[in-house]
Design an enzyme around this catalytic site. Sequence first.
Site, mmCIF file in Angstrom:
data_model
loop_
_atom_site.group_PDB
_atom_site.id
_atom_site.type_symbol
_atom_site.label_atom_id
_atom_site.label_comp_id
_atom_site.label_asym_id
_atom_site.label_seq_id
_atom_site.Cartn_x
_atom_site.Cartn_y
_atom_site.Cartn_z
ATOM 1 N N GLU A 140 0.867 -1.168 0.000
ATOM 2 C CA GLU A 140 0.000 0.000 0.000
ATOM 3 C C GLU A 140 0.914 1.232 0.000
ATOM 4 O O GLU A 140 1.617 1.486 0.970
ATOM 5 C CB GLU A 140 -0.922 -0.066 1.216
ATOM 6 C CG GLU A 140 -1.979 1.003 1.263
ATOM 7 C CD GLU A 140 -2.638 1.280 -0.087
ATOM 8 O OE1 GLU A 140 -3.123 0.334 -0.734
ATOM 9 O OE2 GLU A 140 -2.653 2.450 -0.503
ATOM 10 N N SER A 141 0.888 1.989 -1.110
ATOM 11 C CA SER A 141 1.888 3.055 -1.274
ATOM 12 C C SER A 141 1.765 4.154 -0.217
ATOM 13 O O SER A 141 2.765 4.732 0.196
ATOM 14 C CB SER A 141 1.800 3.656 -2.675
ATOM 15 O OG SER A 141 0.560 4.304 -2.852
ATOM 16 N N CYS B 53 4.577 -1.718 -8.681
ATOM 17 C CA CYS B 53 3.256 -1.242 -8.259
ATOM 18 C C CYS B 53 3.369 -0.111 -7.236
ATOM 19 O O CYS B 53 3.681 1.006 -7.615
ATOM 20 C CB CYS B 53 2.400 -2.402 -7.768
ATOM 21 S SG CYS B 53 0.660 -1.978 -7.632
ATOM 22 N N ARG C 52 -2.938 6.534 -9.637
ATOM 23 C CA ARG C 52 -3.177 5.354 -8.789
ATOM 24 C C ARG C 52 -4.489 4.677 -9.177
ATOM 25 O O ARG C 52 -5.409 5.327 -9.653
ATOM 26 C CB ARG C 52 -3.235 5.754 -7.313
ATOM 27 C CG ARG C 52 -1.860 6.044 -6.740
ATOM 28 C CD ARG C 52 -1.977 6.417 -5.276
ATOM 29 N NE ARG C 52 -2.515 5.314 -4.483
ATOM 30 C CZ ARG C 52 -3.024 5.468 -3.263
ATOM 31 N NH1 ARG C 52 -3.087 6.637 -2.708
ATOM 32 N NH2 ARG C 52 -3.480 4.414 -2.602
ATOM 33 N N ILE D 103 -2.722 -5.484 -9.949
ATOM 34 C CA ILE D 103 -3.640 -5.475 -8.812
ATOM 35 C C ILE D 103 -3.870 -4.047 -8.334
ATOM 36 O O ILE D 103 -2.946 -3.408 -7.834
ATOM 37 C CB ILE D 103 -3.094 -6.352 -7.673
ATOM 38 C CG1 ILE D 103 -3.020 -7.804 -8.173
ATOM 39 C CG2 ILE D 103 -3.962 -6.252 -6.433
ATOM 40 C CD1 ILE D 103 -2.323 -8.739 -7.243
ATOM 41 N N ARG D 104 -5.092 -3.547 -8.527
ATOM 42 C CA ARG D 104 -5.381 -2.130 -8.220
ATOM 43 C C ARG D 104 -4.201 -1.293 -8.703
ATOM 44 O O ARG D 104 -3.669 -0.443 -7.981
ATOM 45 C CB ARG D 104 -5.602 -1.934 -6.714
ATOM 46 C CG ARG D 104 -6.981 -2.425 -6.230
ATOM 47 C CD ARG D 104 -7.114 -2.340 -4.709
ATOM 48 N NE ARG D 104 -6.653 -1.083 -4.162
ATOM 49 C CZ ARG D 104 -7.439 -0.065 -3.809
ATOM 50 N NH1 ARG D 104 -8.736 -0.151 -3.937
ATOM 51 N NH2 ARG D 104 -6.930 1.036 -3.314
ATOM 52 N N HIS E 41 3.208 -6.991 -11.060
ATOM 53 C CA HIS E 41 3.928 -7.696 -9.991
ATOM 54 C C HIS E 41 4.708 -8.899 -10.513
ATOM 55 O O HIS E 41 4.222 -10.036 -10.414
ATOM 56 C CB HIS E 41 2.945 -8.184 -8.933
ATOM 57 C CG HIS E 41 2.253 -7.079 -8.210
ATOM 58 N ND1 HIS E 41 2.861 -6.365 -7.204
ATOM 59 C CD2 HIS E 41 1.019 -6.545 -8.361
ATOM 60 C CE1 HIS E 41 2.029 -5.443 -6.757
ATOM 61 N NE2 HIS E 41 0.901 -5.527 -7.446
ATOM 62 N N GLU F 37 6.945 -10.347 -9.107
ATOM 63 C CA GLU F 37 7.248 -11.209 -7.956
ATOM 64 C C GLU F 37 6.143 -12.231 -7.670
ATOM 65 O O GLU F 37 6.348 -13.152 -6.884
ATOM 66 C CB GLU F 37 7.537 -10.351 -6.713
ATOM 67 C CG GLU F 37 6.313 -9.678 -6.054
ATOM 68 C CD GLU F 37 5.876 -8.362 -6.709
ATOM 69 O OE1 GLU F 37 6.328 -8.071 -7.842
ATOM 70 O OE2 GLU F 37 5.069 -7.639 -6.093
#
Lengths: 195, 300
Positions: free
Chosen positions: A49-50, A80, A107, A136-137, A172, A174
């Site tokens: 969550e940034s 992300c 965002r 993802i979002r 992502h 990862e």
Amino acid sequence: MTVRIGVLALQGDFREHISMLQSLGVTTAEVRTAEELEGVDALVIPGGESTTIGKLADRYGLIEPLRKRIAGGMPTLGTCAGMIFLASATVNHDQHQLGVLDAVVQRNAFGRQVDSFEADLNVDGVPGDPIHAVFIRAPWIEKVGADVEVLATVDGHPVFVRQDNILATSFHPELTDDTRVHAMIVDMTPIEEQI
Amino acid sequence: MDSTSTPIETGTDLVKRGLAEMLKGGVIMDVTDVEQARIAEEAGAVAVMSLERVPADIRAEGGVARMADPERVSAIVDAVSIPVMAKVRLGHFVEAQVLETLGVDYIDESEVLTPADDQFHIDKWKFTVPFVCGAKNLGEALRRIGEGAAMIRTKGEPGTGNVVEAVRHMRQMTSQIKWLSTLDDQELMDAAKVLGAPYALVKEVAGSGRLPVVNFAAGGIATPADAALMMQLGCDGVFVGSGIFKSGDPAVRAKAIVEATTYFKDAEKIAKVSRGLGEAMVGINIDTLPDSEMMQLRGD
């Protein structure tokens, strides 16, 4: 001598990045403090969550040390939330950002969680099969500076960019078994010669 | 030019479970209105959980606890940039359909609300939005994952401010996972029978030594030290329900719990953030609760 790549471990999926880097034979370290940052040759800023990552980095005095190391040429990959944190600004939102990547991000650009998606991406400079990308979002990049090279786009918006020592993805890598994006950051990290 | 070489796919297991991966190491806070949601976001919450009343109030006031008013949920969705979760009653798939249309990012099929179905949980595979469910042990966690849950949390005992049940459920899950990984293939079908869990998932956990989805702690966490305790016991992050907004100074406590969750191994930092937080929520001794008031016994 092997390189030591740190993963910013304030919050998010840093464990997935660490196992990906370890599968490439790299020594890894979790980075939560300015002292831990000093000991690494390259850095990954994970998904998460940034806003949370930015607030914790601010409260624990990491913003300036991060800026200094990354602007000083430390190879850095942001995925992300990591991309958002590296960028210079966010459309319609004020949050802690490093401003080392000359880009404005949007965002949740593709929508909310029900719009999160997987897709195969052809990436410039990555030969072979497309990269299977998980969004993802996810953010996209609204505007890039002249020094930013766009490696992939979705709906006309950059989702994978490179600026000198910085790589940033909206997706992502990862979360898949494909190590090619992580291999790029490993390749960018010089091995110090032992004399 | 566009780089996508295939059509995009939404609602996959990977994107559902993936959002939970992004929440790891974070705190998800119960909120009932926009003002609380903003306090939570400002404190550094990774997500907020929208519900009608926090568990401590549901306990105190009684009555049927339901999904929150859609108007309130939508207002929270519009007010914060972090993911918004919301609770539905066990088995109430229409409440879930409603929340999905509101753009909620995760649905909690929760024992905190009054169950709508005393036998069947929601068929969560049918939804594009992901679900989180509570569990007391490994069998229950794997049953929920078998029904399509993309994230698990310990049940604990919500609204008590007493961490003992969350600890018990976390330890139970960890020790059952360890036990599974000591078994050979021949023993796994019997283990599936003992756990009451789908064989394929039992086999997967025995092989990997971990749950196939993210597992948070919930139910009774009230202090920064409680959050760090759960993290040291091996959970991936924490939910805090009544612990924040039933305390004396919610903004300060929320921030402290976020910091203790990141620096969960650093006792000096936990000590520092725990200073002068004001009144914690008043707790309840679990021994004094009759079975009829134990939320963890709802659903199994």
